[in-house]
Design an enzyme around this catalytic site. Structure first.
Site, PDB file in Angstrom:
ATOM      1  N   HIS F  17     -69.895 -15.822 112.746  1.00  0.00           N
ATOM      2  CA  HIS F  17     -71.018 -16.382 112.079  1.00  0.00           C
ATOM      3  C   HIS F  17     -71.997 -15.627 112.801  1.00  0.00           C
ATOM      4  O   HIS F  17     -72.139 -15.099 113.868  1.00  0.00           O
ATOM      5  CB  HIS F  17     -71.102 -17.604 111.816  1.00  0.00           C
ATOM      6  CG  HIS F  17     -71.752 -18.463 112.842  1.00  0.00           C
ATOM      7  ND1 HIS F  17     -72.550 -19.575 112.701  1.00  0.00           N
ATOM      8  CD2 HIS F  17     -71.643 -18.245 114.151  1.00  0.00           C
ATOM      9  CE1 HIS F  17     -73.121 -19.747 113.938  1.00  0.00           C
ATOM     10  NE2 HIS F  17     -72.457 -19.320 114.884  1.00  0.00           N
ATOM     11  N   CYS F  36     -77.612 -15.610 119.192  1.00  0.00           N
ATOM     12  CA  CYS F  36     -76.707 -15.945 117.753  1.00  0.00           C
ATOM     13  C   CYS F  36     -77.096 -15.226 116.645  1.00  0.00           C
ATOM     14  O   CYS F  36     -76.596 -15.389 115.561  1.00  0.00           O
ATOM     15  CB  CYS F  36     -77.050 -17.496 117.565  1.00  0.00           C
ATOM     16  SG  CYS F  36     -76.555 -18.413 119.034  1.00  0.00           S
ATOM     17  N   HIS F  42     -70.843 -13.198 116.138  1.00  0.00           N
ATOM     18  CA  HIS F  42     -70.029 -13.904 117.272  1.00  0.00           C
ATOM     19  C   HIS F  42     -69.010 -14.874 116.464  1.00  0.00           C
ATOM     20  O   HIS F  42     -68.983 -14.855 115.124  1.00  0.00           O
ATOM     21  CB  HIS F  42     -70.936 -14.213 118.276  1.00  0.00           C
ATOM     22  CG  HIS F  42     -71.613 -15.156 118.096  1.00  0.00           C
ATOM     23  ND1 HIS F  42     -72.743 -15.321 116.966  1.00  0.00           N
ATOM     24  CD2 HIS F  42     -71.663 -16.590 118.224  1.00  0.00           C
ATOM     25  CE1 HIS F  42     -73.404 -16.628 117.121  1.00  0.00           C
ATOM     26  NE2 HIS F  42     -72.910 -17.417 117.421  1.00  0.00           N
ATOM     27  N   HIS F  44     -66.564 -18.842 116.724  1.00  0.00           N
ATOM     28  CA  HIS F  44     -66.297 -19.886 117.317  1.00  0.00           C
ATOM     29  C   HIS F  44     -64.777 -20.586 117.020  1.00  0.00           C
ATOM     30  O   HIS F  44     -64.456 -20.193 115.773  1.00  0.00           O
ATOM     31  CB  HIS F  44     -67.512 -21.100 117.313  1.00  0.00           C
ATOM     32  CG  HIS F  44     -68.794 -20.856 117.608  1.00  0.00           C
ATOM     33  ND1 HIS F  44     -69.180 -20.976 119.071  1.00  0.00           N
ATOM     34  CD2 HIS F  44     -69.726 -20.411 117.053  1.00  0.00           C
ATOM     35  CE1 HIS F  44     -70.390 -20.450 119.157  1.00  0.00           C
ATOM     36  NE2 HIS F  44     -70.821 -20.359 117.959  1.00  0.00           N
ATOM     37  N   ASP F  82     -61.194 -20.934 107.557  1.00  0.00           N
ATOM     38  CA  ASP F  82     -60.383 -20.439 108.399  1.00  0.00           C
ATOM     39  C   ASP F  82     -60.181 -18.974 108.773  1.00  0.00           C
ATOM     40  O   ASP F  82     -60.038 -18.396 107.516  1.00  0.00           O
ATOM     41  CB  ASP F  82     -59.252 -21.195 108.755  1.00  0.00           C
ATOM     42  CG  ASP F  82     -58.378 -20.966 110.114  1.00  0.00           C
ATOM     43  OD1 ASP F  82     -59.008 -21.036 111.282  1.00  0.00           O
ATOM     44  OD2 ASP F  82     -57.227 -20.822 109.944  1.00  0.00           O
ATOM     45  N   HIS F  83     -60.526 -18.524 109.795  1.00  0.00           N
ATOM     46  CA  HIS F  83     -60.408 -17.105 109.962  1.00  0.00           C
ATOM     47  C   HIS F  83     -61.279 -16.087 109.087  1.00  0.00           C
ATOM     48  O   HIS F  83     -60.942 -14.969 108.693  1.00  0.00           O
ATOM     49  CB  HIS F  83     -58.873 -16.483 109.859  1.00  0.00           C
ATOM     50  CG  HIS F  83     -58.022 -16.808 110.989  1.00  0.00           C
ATOM     51  ND1 HIS F  83     -57.789 -18.116 111.433  1.00  0.00           N
ATOM     52  CD2 HIS F  83     -57.716 -15.957 112.053  1.00  0.00           C
ATOM     53  CE1 HIS F  83     -57.042 -17.933 112.628  1.00  0.00           C
ATOM     54  NE2 HIS F  83     -57.052 -16.647 113.042  1.00  0.00           N
ATOM     55  N   GLU F 127     -68.932 -27.183 117.354  1.00  0.00           N
ATOM     56  CA  GLU F 127     -69.348 -25.708 117.336  1.00  0.00           C
ATOM     57  C   GLU F 127     -68.424 -25.270 118.693  1.00  0.00           C
ATOM     58  O   GLU F 127     -67.693 -24.153 118.849  1.00  0.00           O
ATOM     59  CB  GLU F 127     -70.585 -25.265 117.357  1.00  0.00           C
ATOM     60  CG  GLU F 127     -70.777 -23.758 116.882  1.00  0.00           C
ATOM     61  CD  GLU F 127     -72.071 -23.495 116.631  1.00  0.00           C
ATOM     62  OE1 GLU F 127     -72.598 -23.521 115.535  1.00  0.00           O
ATOM     63  OE2 GLU F 127     -73.009 -23.287 117.676  1.00  0.00           O
TER      64      GLU F 127
END
Lengths: 138, 138, 138, 138, 138, 138
Positions: F17, F36, F42, F44, F82-83, F127
């Site tokens: 994100h 950010c 980047h 998490h 996810d992913h 996060e």
């Protein structure tokens, strides 16, 4: 030069067991294994950490695909042990005491035949966060 | 064939300490050890992970009974270090700087004489979850 | 409708302390506080978890910028307590026993004046992973 | 006698990446890397554990000052990788697939030149708490 | 003003259990409880987190002495459940299904009568690190 | 009397994100969101903890079957996130900044419609292990 990398994948299962040597008397079993000898069993959340060592392939950058390794552990180890009574439900422990040491050796033997023999394999098994074992010893 | 297994037991203690070399000036000590040189001490929750390597016994399936190992660590190491000021209360550190490295070596020496010499021994000491040491190096 | 969100930031410090009530005899202090009364101090790795509750701002999506909150905790709390002897180095504990309860209340008072009063504030303090406190109680 | 101690320091960074081999077709990349091939990237909180092995210095009791090691990792590794897109922002991965194996090798190469060559160095990289790698293999 | 603080103490036990409703057929039990219905049992490492809320005493700075609370949990709860088969060895579950919800309620009832009624009590029980419950709900 | 129990299930996903407000200039975005705001993203490893509160059913001892809850979270939340790149791949964030606060609210809205309205629902989203949020605030 050594370009070997170790990769690790961690999976979990929960199971009941008891520690017992059937060739001993009840008294001796209780003296040696204490609460772990409870004839009605107790249980744990086990964590299995599988380490595979080899050179990463040039085209993928993988020693072994961790998704593949995860599936392999699940199909061959977790399916066999999860939500089971190790002493009663798992043939390998019908005459082997399911100590953490012996469970790790059984898991190693299952996986060793499925993983390319040029790769080293090691299994770490957590019985609790404070009690764990590793086979083979490094 | 190698049938050696490593078994691990983790125990904890909390203690105060300061890092200081009495043969240096205050200025040099502060320059080298920074905040860790505070003359009034600071402290940590230490975790000790003890690794013993050997062959499991045929009759028990144990390399060493982890209950026995836990009691041994508690009686010889935790009793000595827990809720103590390492610099003031523990003879081994009267003239040895209580760095994580030195604490791990002291713990190793205490345990080495109590554990069957055919078994390998290694001590990992966590000073914080992000700072830890291992002796002897593998 | 309630659109309030709680955000949490966790920071850490390590410190020495002892529990003691100076108006009591040595014997009574030892009877009540046991090993925690060691006159030479012991210590911990403390974890501070700060919870701030409010409505996220429409333009940022933040209740409070966690980078800002982290910096605030570090400048006002961690600088004051890290690598210190709480009893000797921190004025707030010169006549207050540095129990986890009292440390949490001191941290809360420091932060309360720095955070917008329309936001709720709560502090959780871990003295060890198994002993922790929360103030104010929810 | 061996008086070598290993010391470890753990740091973290978060980053985006995708797994892809540009010499393959889209289909083959998807077949091999699955969800990890998402052209829009995904990401992780990485943990880097750096192990340095040597003899503690007599005057400090340190193998290497962990504060120094922490600063070194932050300045040379974390600054370079944190809050980055590994594929787009980090030159080392412009033509190297950012698998955990390759990221660990890149981190090792960065640190190896900065640490006294008489000391052994090893890097463990956690991509998730259940997937991690170690280089060089021990 | 509210000066209440919550204090927490975490203890652990391991036990075997199975989920089963004896008034149902085998088929229905298996349909509802799946692998957790294994007639030979499975098991877990449980973590019990006990929360006590009250005002710290002026002379000690304690809501409740966490050493006392730890001993109380060990003597009344852990002794009763550790290394046991919950269905067979623990009278409270002879006709109550040992789900995490019911185990937490049993633990709460045991502790409620031992702790000053002016203090609030809450029990959190981890069956695994990913499955846990809290009673009473807050 | 209140017989309500809260049950929790924790699942995880990893995603890329960036934080950005498209109505602001690049300079302002960078000033507010710092690293950010990296236009290349980047990422998490997120952990989602879902809390459901209600009375356990008499015949099962369950507030809600945690296996069912796990499947529900996986099918409706994890599959979606996810992913993925939250900004590009997830419609809910096309015009909502994917802060932890907003992600938690999106997850809550997805699950709220699937869970019996007599039960309370709360979502905690990690996060990183040190930055997390909870919605709705309790």
């Amino acid at each position: 030069m050594n370009k070997k990398v170790s990769v690790y994948r961690k999976e979990h299962f929960c199971a009941a067991h008891r520690l017992n040597n059937p060739s001993w008397s009840e008294e001796k079993n209780y003296a040696v294994f204490g609460k772990c000898n409870n004839p009605n069993y107790h249980g744990h959340n086990y964590e299995v950490e599988v380490k595979v060592t080899g050179e990463p392939a040039a085209d993928t950058g993988f020693v072994i695909d961790l998704k593949y390794l995860s599936d392999l552990i699940n199909e061959t180890v977790i399916e066999k042990l999860d939500h089971k009574n190790l002493n009663l439900d798992v043939p390998e422990f019908l005459d082997t005491n399911p100590t953490a040491e012996n469970i790790a050796m059984v898991i190693y033997d299952i996986l060793r035949s499925k993983i390319d023999e040029r790769m080293n394999l090691q299994v770490r098994l957590y019985e609790t966060p404070r009690n764990f074992v590793e086979y083979p010893a490094s």
